[in-house]
Every structure is written in structure tokens, then in C-alpha cells.
Motif scaffolding. Structure first.
Motif, PDB file in Angstrom:
ATOM      1  N   ASN A  29    -107.662  -2.431  85.846  1.00  0.00           N
ATOM      2  CA  ASN A  29    -108.021  -3.379  84.802  1.00  0.00           C
ATOM      3  C   ASN A  29    -108.983  -4.473  85.302  1.00  0.00           C
ATOM      4  O   ASN A  29    -108.687  -5.670  85.204  1.00  0.00           O
ATOM      5  CB  ASN A  29    -106.712  -4.007  84.274  1.00  0.00           C
ATOM      6  CG  ASN A  29    -106.922  -4.601  82.917  1.00  0.00           C
ATOM      7  OD1 ASN A  29    -107.912  -4.269  82.245  1.00  0.00           O
ATOM      8  ND2 ASN A  29    -106.040  -5.494  82.514  1.00  0.00           N
ATOM      9  N   LEU A  30    -110.110  -4.040  85.831  1.00  0.00           N
ATOM     10  CA  LEU A  30    -111.080  -4.981  86.403  1.00  0.00           C
ATOM     11  C   LEU A  30    -112.254  -5.160  85.440  1.00  0.00           C
ATOM     12  O   LEU A  30    -112.513  -4.280  84.611  1.00  0.00           O
ATOM     13  CB  LEU A  30    -111.597  -4.425  87.731  1.00  0.00           C
ATOM     14  CG  LEU A  30    -110.536  -4.180  88.797  1.00  0.00           C
ATOM     15  CD1 LEU A  30    -111.103  -3.353  89.938  1.00  0.00           C
ATOM     16  CD2 LEU A  30    -110.006  -5.521  89.310  1.00  0.00           C
ATOM     17  N   PRO A  31    -112.989  -6.257  85.554  1.00  0.00           N
ATOM     18  CA  PRO A  31    -114.154  -6.440  84.686  1.00  0.00           C
ATOM     19  C   PRO A  31    -115.327  -5.569  85.155  1.00  0.00           C
ATOM     20  O   PRO A  31    -116.330  -6.055  85.665  1.00  0.00           O
ATOM     21  CB  PRO A  31    -114.463  -7.933  84.838  1.00  0.00           C
ATOM     22  CG  PRO A  31    -113.906  -8.299  86.167  1.00  0.00           C
ATOM     23  CD  PRO A  31    -112.738  -7.408  86.437  1.00  0.00           C
ATOM     24  N   ILE A  32    -115.132  -4.265  85.000  1.00  0.00           N
ATOM     25  CA  ILE A  32    -116.143  -3.303  85.455  1.00  0.00           C
ATOM     26  C   ILE A  32    -116.489  -2.388  84.292  1.00  0.00           C
ATOM     27  O   ILE A  32    -115.595  -1.847  83.633  1.00  0.00           O
ATOM     28  CB  ILE A  32    -115.605  -2.457  86.630  1.00  0.00           C
ATOM     29  CG1 ILE A  32    -115.484  -3.336  87.867  1.00  0.00           C
ATOM     30  CG2 ILE A  32    -116.504  -1.262  86.905  1.00  0.00           C
ATOM     31  CD1 ILE A  32    -114.954  -2.617  89.070  1.00  0.00           C
ATOM     32  N   GLN A  33    -117.770  -2.240  84.085  1.00  0.00           N
ATOM     33  CA  GLN A  33    -118.210  -1.327  83.030  1.00  0.00           C
ATOM     34  C   GLN A  33    -118.765  -0.078  83.700  1.00  0.00           C
ATOM     35  O   GLN A  33    -119.713  -0.160  84.494  1.00  0.00           O
ATOM     36  CB  GLN A  33    -119.280  -2.030  82.208  1.00  0.00           C
ATOM     37  CG  GLN A  33    -119.638  -1.294  80.962  1.00  0.00           C
ATOM     38  CD  GLN A  33    -120.903  -1.904  80.352  1.00  0.00           C
ATOM     39  OE1 GLN A  33    -121.325  -3.004  80.726  1.00  0.00           O
ATOM     40  NE2 GLN A  33    -121.508  -1.186  79.436  1.00  0.00           N
ATOM     41  N   CYS A  34    -118.155   1.049  83.392  1.00  0.00           N
ATOM     42  CA  CYS A  34    -118.528   2.296  84.039  1.00  0.00           C
ATOM     43  C   CYS A  34    -119.543   3.053  83.182  1.00  0.00           C
ATOM     44  O   CYS A  34    -119.392   3.144  81.975  1.00  0.00           O
ATOM     45  CB  CYS A  34    -117.272   3.141  84.142  1.00  0.00           C
ATOM     46  SG  CYS A  34    -116.996   3.749  85.748  1.00  0.00           S
ATOM     47  N   GLU A  35    -120.547   3.593  83.836  1.00  0.00           N
ATOM     48  CA  GLU A  35    -121.550   4.355  83.107  1.00  0.00           C
ATOM     49  C   GLU A  35    -121.807   5.625  83.923  1.00  0.00           C
ATOM     50  O   GLU A  35    -121.676   5.601  85.150  1.00  0.00           O
ATOM     51  CB  GLU A  35    -122.809   3.498  83.061  1.00  0.00           C
ATOM     52  CG  GLU A  35    -123.890   3.978  82.148  1.00  0.00           C
ATOM     53  CD  GLU A  35    -125.078   3.021  82.235  1.00  0.00           C
ATOM     54  OE1 GLU A  35    -126.143   3.484  82.635  1.00  0.00           O
ATOM     55  OE2 GLU A  35    -124.912   1.826  81.928  1.00  0.00           O
ATOM     56  N   PHE A  36    -122.146   6.711  83.260  1.00  0.00           N
ATOM     57  CA  PHE A  36    -122.375   7.961  83.994  1.00  0.00           C
ATOM     58  C   PHE A  36    -123.844   8.340  83.991  1.00  0.00           C
ATOM     59  O   PHE A  36    -124.564   8.038  83.035  1.00  0.00           O
ATOM     60  CB  PHE A  36    -121.536   9.084  83.390  1.00  0.00           C
ATOM     61  CG  PHE A  36    -120.082   8.921  83.704  1.00  0.00           C
ATOM     62  CD1 PHE A  36    -119.512   9.558  84.794  1.00  0.00           C
ATOM     63  CD2 PHE A  36    -119.289   8.075  82.935  1.00  0.00           C
ATOM     64  CE1 PHE A  36    -118.173   9.379  85.109  1.00  0.00           C
ATOM     65  CE2 PHE A  36    -117.951   7.888  83.241  1.00  0.00           C
ATOM     66  CZ  PHE A  36    -117.392   8.538  84.328  1.00  0.00           C
ATOM     67  N   GLY A  37    -124.288   8.979  85.061  1.00  0.00           N
ATOM     68  CA  GLY A  37    -125.681   9.399  85.146  1.00  0.00           C
ATOM     69  C   GLY A  37    -125.795  10.806  85.696  1.00  0.00           C
ATOM     70  O   GLY A  37    -124.862  11.350  86.273  1.00  0.00           O
ATOM     71  N   GLU A  38    -126.955  11.399  85.508  1.00  0.00           N
ATOM     72  CA  GLU A  38    -127.183  12.796  85.900  1.00  0.00           C
ATOM     73  C   GLU A  38    -127.961  12.860  87.209  1.00  0.00           C
ATOM     74  O   GLU A  38    -128.881  12.072  87.441  1.00  0.00           O
ATOM     75  CB  GLU A  38    -128.024  13.499  84.825  1.00  0.00           C
ATOM     76  CG  GLU A  38    -127.486  13.359  83.425  1.00  0.00           C
ATOM     77  CD  GLU A  38    -126.572  14.511  83.059  1.00  0.00           C
ATOM     78  OE1 GLU A  38    -125.893  15.025  83.965  1.00  0.00           O
ATOM     79  OE2 GLU A  38    -126.564  14.885  81.887  1.00  0.00           O
ATOM     80  N   ILE A  39    -127.632  13.822  88.002  1.00  0.00           N
ATOM     81  CA  ILE A  39    -128.308  13.995  89.293  1.00  0.00           C
ATOM     82  C   ILE A  39    -128.018  15.413  89.785  1.00  0.00           C
ATOM     83  O   ILE A  39    -127.024  16.001  89.377  1.00  0.00           O
ATOM     84  CB  ILE A  39    -127.773  12.929  90.307  1.00  0.00           C
ATOM     85  CG1 ILE A  39    -128.715  12.749  91.488  1.00  0.00           C
ATOM     86  CG2 ILE A  39    -126.371  13.259  90.784  1.00  0.00           C
ATOM     87  CD1 ILE A  39    -128.428  11.482  92.295  1.00  0.00           C
ATOM     88  N   GLY A  40    -128.878  15.992  90.588  1.00  0.00           N
ATOM     89  CA  GLY A  40    -128.494  17.252  91.214  1.00  0.00           C
ATOM     90  C   GLY A  40    -129.524  18.363  91.127  1.00  0.00           C
ATOM     91  O   GLY A  40    -130.626  18.209  90.609  1.00  0.00           O
ATOM     92  N   TRP A  41    -129.117  19.494  91.643  1.00  0.00           N
ATOM     93  CA  TRP A  41    -129.979  20.656  91.834  1.00  0.00           C
ATOM     94  C   TRP A  41    -130.639  21.105  90.527  1.00  0.00           C
ATOM     95  O   TRP A  41    -131.825  21.455  90.494  1.00  0.00           O
ATOM     96  CB  TRP A  41    -129.152  21.792  92.451  1.00  0.00           C
ATOM     97  CG  TRP A  41    -129.959  22.985  92.833  1.00  0.00           C
ATOM     98  CD1 TRP A  41    -130.003  24.186  92.196  1.00  0.00           C
ATOM     99  CD2 TRP A  41    -130.840  23.098  93.947  1.00  0.00           C
ATOM    100  NE1 TRP A  41    -130.847  25.043  92.838  1.00  0.00           N
ATOM    101  CE2 TRP A  41    -131.382  24.400  93.930  1.00  0.00           C
ATOM    102  CE3 TRP A  41    -131.224  22.225  94.975  1.00  0.00           C
ATOM    103  CZ2 TRP A  41    -132.280  24.844  94.885  1.00  0.00           C
ATOM    104  CZ3 TRP A  41    -132.122  22.676  95.936  1.00  0.00           C
ATOM    105  CH2 TRP A  41    -132.647  23.968  95.874  1.00  0.00           C
TER     106      TRP A  41
END
Ligand code: NAD
Ligand code: IPM
Ligand code: MN
Length: 729
Positions: A29-41
Motif C-alpha cells: 500500500n505505497l504511493p506508487i503508480q505502476c505502469e507496464f511497457g513493452e520490450i523484447g525480441w
């Protein structure tokens, strides 16, 4: 302020461990906003770069980046798998992790290692790897340019020709090395390390080695309290395996650091445990040391611990140190407890199961302290002396709230004692050593302790005087050999022994405590009692014990397993089969286990004999005293009366009819089922009981007696009160 955390899961087990470990952020429960990104082969194949432009943008906006892992393939596959429109354009594949490190100037790759699993001494050190230059600087080519041929002379080059050779350049710059070494010394200071070791190869790479050495010593001169050491990298590899506790910070060129950090991961318990951080000025990304592990990807076998610890490093970087400590503690707890481990650590759990255990430990940490026992003496190994100390010390420690995790018994040999000490210290909060403190040459315990902790032995005059007083008091002459009993490893707290000449001692080593006691039980046990009485109390986890009759161990384990799985409770369960009983013990670490305990009670009620391991017969004996009783089954009565003073009063009021051996003779062949039935009449109370047991050998008589005793007990108030549950008729 809300922090932006960009997650790039990548592929292979990178995705799997991200998915398993990221829920920890919700829990904390931290003040962190998670976002996802694309990377790779796939992006390389489609777009000609493994990091799409949109991802670079996300990276630039993030406070910290978390990377799972990314598979890379060789040069030929990189060209062949490009979409046709991009082929032949001279695009060069660069591993996305190298792109990140170089483009963001993340010059320090920090790889902390410590004793998490495996055997040996506790240790804690950090490998700080140069992350932008060295052999990874990008000067790696097939064919030697003509312009270098004056300098690059070698007989094999003459034989092959310049185009049939390949070269890689190890680039090291003053700028690159100064910032790296400064970071390493600062890191050492901030993390309590007193030594920084430069692992290089100055004896062979004499020019670049000297260059790095000079810069290293120049920087070291600004850090007065920290020792600067220069070692050959091969010797560092050896010592990482043999005595990792000697290191603080190890700093190394890019490729050498890459190799050392996988090696160190092996020493800490495996790649599945090793986290890392890539640090620059104001920028950072975090990733486990391991890769995408194609050999196990998709099988649910990946260890999520390294990812949890990596998230911890990222949290610490963003200013959430307490949350990071909770993750570290939870991983340590689950790894040490050893019940929920992936196959790389010798377990059979899945990634998800182990992750769930870690998540559970984050919310409900267990503060149980762990203890190991080391008994020293050849005589114990060969059975000349019964090792009662192991049991007595174990019992006392467990009553004092410790979880006793190992007992080692070893001969009076230095290497064996040292190994046992190291293993105990590496796994426990307290190691109790017992024996080997006498005056004879085979008494080596104090020497082993001194060697393992790298401390000298120091003479204590007060102990010597006590020995002398004691010996002369008994009319004995002091022998020079007794002097050794007044030697203690430097820093010891000496423990008086009122019952013998061998004083004990206590020492602290990192977070562990070592308690060394003499061997004779009447000397060591009172000393241990005194130490435990003075120590802060550690309440043990609430525990339950059910002593069951008429059940098969494997059946009961299957039932318990199903109930535990259904309630998902944080418990430890163990089974002890001691014919004809099965003890089921449960330690509960979670208040949510209460309904699970109630359900187990319900399932066990029909077989419950006691709640503390005591047999039916032992409970019955005092309750029958003074009663007049009669058993009208001949064989059982005979066995029964052997254990109980007979009451041959034919006018007995309490009548027990036992048909225990009714359906078969108590003789070979031992096969099939023995059906026992029993009718009890005590005063106005009556009960009828039945039990089928395997007709396995003469010991079934034991079963019959316990069954009979239990049947009688179930009609006695005192027993019913002691069980606090209704009998099942
Ligand atoms: P690897 O780390 O993927 O695997 C080495 C060995 O360790 C394998 O046997 C693997 O099964 C085991 N292992 C690794 N992590 C584990 C875990 N969490 N739990 C249990 N076992 C684990 O190294 P590799 O085989 O040299 O490389 C495989 C691929 O990963 C390659 O394409 C390589 O380029 C890439 N790689 C990526 C990164 C990264 O993205 N940061 C790091 C290293 C390797
Ligand atoms: C690591 C990896 C990388 C490296 C690879 C994937 C380029 O092995 O992070 O240790 O060699 O640095
Ligand atoms: Mn590596």
C-alpha cells in the motif's frame, strides 16, 4: 508524492516472476503508480529495435524501472528473424539491457549477495560491476582492421590472416573508473562495509590493470576508514566460494563482474535468489540477475524470490526502505523455513505457491527465532555415549520459543567442527555447541570457533584461577594442559561452570549468537538454563497437538492437507507415527487459521486420545487407582494387568468387556484385519466401541491395550474434561 514505477516484464520467466511478485506492491500500500511497457525480441523482429520508441518515452517519465528478463539470440538469428522489409539494412541487434545501461548511463550495476540458502558461513557482500564500458563497450568485431595490424601482432594472426580473426576491446576510461570507484566506496560506507576489493587481472592485463589500480588507489585515498584491496579475479572467484564472509564490496570490470555475480548468486543459494540494480546519476532500473531461463519457462518452476528482492531494491531506491526490509524478511523467512520452495532450491512448489508464501510472510511475518545444535564427540557418533544432550538441549530451546532447525553431531576433528559451526551460523539465530572444551588434545571446539570466526584465542586469568581453586580443592594437582581451558576466542563472554572445570562462552557473529558449553549433561544443562532464563523471551507460535488412535498416518496427512489447502492458513504441520499412535502437530502463524483448527478438531474427534502426546494407558493408570475393575478378555487382561496392579476382586463394580482379539488368534500369520470391540460399564455409564486395525505382528497387543484403556477413559469424567470435547460413541 506518488512515484511512477514502470514494469517491463519482457519474456520467458521474466513475465512469470513479475506476475507472481508484483502483488506485493498492493499489499504494501505505497504511493506508487505502476505502469507496464513493452520490450523484447518481438520488437526487434518487427521494428528493428527491442525497445520501441513508446517504451523509451515511458522510461524517461518513470522514477524507477523494473525489468523481468529478455531473451536475446545470436547474430545470425537476429538478422534472419527481422521482418523482410528490415533485412539487409545493416541493423545491429543490441541487447535491450545493454541499451538501457548505456543510454541512461547506469554506470554501476549493484548485485548484493548474502547467505540466504545453502550451507556455510553467513556472509553479506555486494558486487559492483562497471556497467557501460570494459569488454561491453561495443568494440567487438570479426576481422582485424588493417590500421591496427602494426600493433596487433601475434603468430596466430599471421597464420590465419587479418580477416580470419576477431577482436574485443576492453575499454576503461579515467572518467568511467573514477565514477565507478567513487560509487563503490560510497556504497561501502553507506552499507557498513569496511573493505572494497578491486577484482581484476593486473598480473596479466598489465597496462589496463595498472591503469585501473592507480585510479582505484587514488579514489581509495579519500576514504580513510575503508580498506582498499586489489586481487586477481580468479582468486576472488575462489574465495567467493570458500570464504565469502571475507568480502565487503567487490568492484569489477563489466564482463568480470558479470561472471563473478553469477558465481556469487550460486553461493547465496542460486540465480533464483539474486537481485540487482543498475544505477546512474538520478536514473535507475532494477532486474533479477537471472535471465529468461528458456529451459524452465512455462513450467511454473521459476523461483520468484530474486524478483521480490529486486522489487525491494527498487523500493529502497524510491525511499521506501521499511517496505523493502519487509520483503527481504519475508523472502528469508520462506527460504529458511524450507516448506514452500521451487525446484532450484530443492522444493516442489510452483512459482505461484512460493510467491503466495512470500506474500503471506510480508503481511504476517513470523518472528520465531531459529536455533541449531552442534554436539562434538566421537563417542556420540559410535553410540558409546548416548547423545542425550541433543534431545535435552533441543527440548529446552523449543520450550524457550526457538524453532530448532538442525542437530549436527561431529567427531573431534577441526574441519568437521568448523563445517558444523559454519552451517549452524549460516542458518540460525542461535547455535548451541556442546562438548570438546576439555583439556586433552582431542578437545578442539574452542580452536574451531576461533578459526571459523577468524579470532585469536586469548588467555583469561580469572578462569585459570577458578580452575586452580577447583582442582586444588579436590586435592588434585594442576596440570599444564588445563591452561587451554582458560583460552577463549577474542570477544567472548565467559560463562561460569559451577559443576566442572570447563567454562563455557558466548559470542556474537553478525546477527547470530554462538553459545559454547561443555559436554557433561550435569554441567551444560544448568548453564544453558541460566542463559535461556536471562535471554529475552520469544513466545512460540501457538501450537496444537492431537494424539490419535486408530488412524493411518498417510490417510490423516491427506485429510489435513485437504483442509489446510481449503483454508489457505499459514501453519506448519508435522506427523509423528509412534505405534499405535499418530501425533499431528500444528503451529499456527495466522489468526485466520482458527476456522481451520476447528475443522481439524471436528475431523479428529473420533480418534482423539490426548492433546499432549500422552497415551491412553498413561492417562488411565492414575484414574483407575482405588477402583475395583474387571476385564473379561483373557489375553488383553493379561497384558493389561502387566501394566497395572491387578485387581482380582470378583465382586468388581466396574466391568469392562474386551473382545479385542475375538476374531483372530494373537499369532502368526500376521495378516488381515484385527477387529476389536469393547464394552465398558462404569457405574451407570456404558459405552460400546469398535476398532479395526492391521493384524501386523505381536505388537497388536499394544494396540489392544491402548484401545481398551481409551475405551475405559471415555467413560471417565476426568478424561472428558481433559479433552474438553464430547466422546464419540
Ligand atoms: P538464465 O539466467 O536465464 O538461466 C541460467 C540457469 O539458471 C538456467 O538453468 C535457468 O533455468 C536457471 N534459472 C535462472 N533463473 C531462475 C529462477 N528464477 N528460478 C529457477 N531457475 C532459474 O541465463 P542464460 O541461460 O544464460 O540465458 C537465457 C536467456 O536470458 C538468454 O537469451 C540471455 O540473453 C537472457 N538473459 C537476460 C537477462 C536479462 O534480461 N536481464 C539476464 C541474463 C540472461
Ligand atoms: C546480466 C546479463 C546481461 C549481461 C546480458 C543479458 C546482456 O547476463 O545482466 O548479467 O551480460 O550483463
Ligand atoms: Mn549475467
Amino acid at each position: 508524492m506518488m512515484k511512477k514505477f514502470l514494469v517491463l516484464p519482457g519474456d520467458g520467466i521474466g513475465r512469470e516472476v513479475c506476475e507472481a511478485a508484483l502483488p506485493v506492491l498492493d499489499l504494501l500500500n505505497l504511493p506508487i503508480q505502476c505502469e507496464f511497457g513493452e520490450i523484447g525480441w518481438d520488437f526487434w523482429c518487427q521494428e528493428g529495435n527491442a525497445i520501441p520508441a513508446a517504451t523509451w518515452h515511458q522510461i524517461d517519465m518513470a522514477d524507477a524501472v523494473l525489468l523481468g528478463a529478455i531473451s536475446s539470440k545470436g547474430k545470425q538469428a537476429a538478422e534472419a528473424e527481422l521482418v523482410p522489409t528490415l533485412q539487409g539494412r545493416g541493423l545491429r541487434y543490441t541487447s535491450p539491457v545493454l541499451q538501457l545501461r548505456q543510454r541512461l548511463e547506469l554506470f554501476a550495476n549493484v548485485r548484493p549477495v548474502w547467505r540466504l540458502a545453502g550451507q556455510g558461513m553467513p556472509f553479506r557482500c555486494a558486487i559492483i560491476r562497471e556497467n557501460t564500458e570494459g569488454l561491453y563497450a561495443g568494440f567487438d568485431r570479426q576481422g582485424v582492421p588493417e590500421s591496427l595490424s602494426d600493433w596487433l601482432t601475434h603468430p596466430n594472426l599471421a597464420r590465419s590472416g587479418l580477416d580470419q580473426a576477431a577482436i574485443s576491446v576492453r575499454l576503461q576510461t579515467r572518467f568511467g573508473l573514477e565514477r565507478l570507484f567513487r560509487y563503490a566506496f560510497d556504497y561501502a560506507g553507506a552499507n557498513g562495509y569496511s573493505r572494497v576489493t578491486l577484482a581484476d587481472k593486473p598480473n596479466v592485463l598489465r597496462e589496463s590493470g595498472q591503469f585501473a589500480t592507480d585510479i582505484f588507489l587514488g579514489i581509495a585515498a579519500h576514504y580513510a576508514g575503508i580498506e582498499a584491496e586489489i586481487c586477481n579475479v580468479d582468486a576472488v572467484a575462489l574465495d567467493l566460494v570458500r570464504q565469502p564472509q571475507r568480502f565487503g564490496v567487490i568492484v569489477a570490470e563489466n564482463l568480470l563482474g558479470d561472471i563473478l555475480s553469477d558465481l556469487a548468486a550460486g553461493v547465496m543459494g542460486g540465480l533464483g535468489l539474486a537481485p540487482s540494480a543498475n544505477i546512474g546519476h538520478g536514473r535507475a532500473y532494477f532486474e533479477p540477475v537471472h535471465g529468461s531461463a528458456p529451459d524452465i519457462a512455462g513450467s511454473g518452476r521459476a523461483n520468484p524470490a530474486a524478483m521480490f528482492l529486486t522489487i525491494g531494491m527498487a523500493l529502497r531506491h524510491m525511499g521506501f526502505a521499511a517496505a523493502a526490509d519487509r520483503i527481504d524478511g519475508a523472502v528469508l523467512q520462506v527460504v529458511r523455513q524450507g516448506r514452500c520452495l521451487t525446484p532450484d532450491l530443492g522444493g516442489a512448489s510452483t512459482t505461484q505457491d512460493m510467491a503466495s508464501a512470500i506474500l503471506q510472510a510480508v503481511t504476517r511475518p513470523r518472528h520465531a527465532l531459529r536455533a541449531s545444535i552442534v554436539c562434538v564427540g566421537e563417542e556420540l557418533l559410535v553410540g558409546r555415549v548416548l547423545n542425550s544432550n541433543a534431545a535435552e538441549i533441543g527440548r529446552r530451546l523449543s520450550e524457550a520459543g526457538y524453532v530448532v532447525t538442525s542437530q549436527h553431531t561431529c567427531p573431534d576433528r577441526l574441519p568437521a567442527i568448523q563445517q558444523a559451526l559454519a552451517d549452524g551460523l549460516g542458518q540460525s539465530d542461535l547455535v548451541v555447541v556442546n562438548g570438546g572444551l576439555g583439556p586433552t588434545p582431542d578437545d578442539l571446539t574452542r580452536h574451531a570457533v576461533a578459526a571459523v570466526l577468524q579470532r585469536s584465542l586469548e588467555f583469561d586469568a580469572t578462569t585459570m584461577a577458578n580452575i586452580e581453586t577447583r582442582m586444588t580443592g579436590y586435592g588434585l594437582k594442576m596440570d599444564p594442559s588445563n591452561r587451554v581451558q582458560a583460552l577463549f576466542p577474542q570477544g567472548s563472554r565467559i560463562l561460569a561452570n559451577p559443576n566442572g572445570t570447563a567454562a563455557g562462552f558466548e559470542l556474537d557473529w553478525q546477527a547470530c549468537r554462538l553459545l559454547v558449553l561443555p559436554g557433561p549433561p550435569r554441567e551444560c544443562l544448568p548453564m544453558l538454563d541460566r542463559v535461556l532464563a536471562a535471554a529475552p523471551k520469544h513466545p512460540a507460535a501457538p501450537s496444537y497437538c492431537w494424539t490419535l488412535l486408530g488412524v493411518v498416518e498417510s490417510d490423516i496427512a491427506a485429510i489435513v492437507g485437504r483442509i489446510l489447502a481449503e483454508y489457505g492458513a499459514a501453519v506448519d504441520v508435522s506427523y509423528l507415527w509412534r505405534y499405535p499412535y499418530v501425533d499431528v502437530r500444528l503451529s499456527v502463524f495466522d489468526e485466520r487459521a482458527a476456522p481451520c483448527v476447528i475443522e481439524l478438531e471436528r475431523r479428529f474427534a473420533a480418534h482423539l486420545v490426548s492433546r499432549d502426546g500422552v497415551s491412553a494407558m498413561t492417562q488411565l493408570l492414575p484414574l483407575l487407582a482405588g477402583r475395583r475393575w474387571l476385564i473379561d478378555d483373557g489375553i488383553t487382561q493379561q497384558a493389561f494387568t502387566n501394566r497395572l496392579p491387578a485387581s482380582n476382586d470378583t465382586s468388581a463394580l466396574d466391568v469392562v468387556r474386551m473382545k479385542a482379539l475375538a476374531n483372530r488368534p494373537l499369532a502368526a500369520p500376521w495378516e488381515g484385519v484385527l477387529s476389536m470391540s469393547c464394552q465398558v460399564q462404569i457405574g451407570a455409564r456404558q459405552g460400546k466401541y469398535r476398532l479395526d486395525v492391521p493384524h501386523r505382528g505381536p505388537e497388536v497387543l499394544e494396540y489392544a491395550c491402548e484401545f481398551l484403556a481409551w475405551s475405559i477413559l471415555r467413560n471417565l469424567d476426568a478424561f472428558l474434561v481433559s479433552l474438553k470435547s464430547e466422546p464419540c460413541l
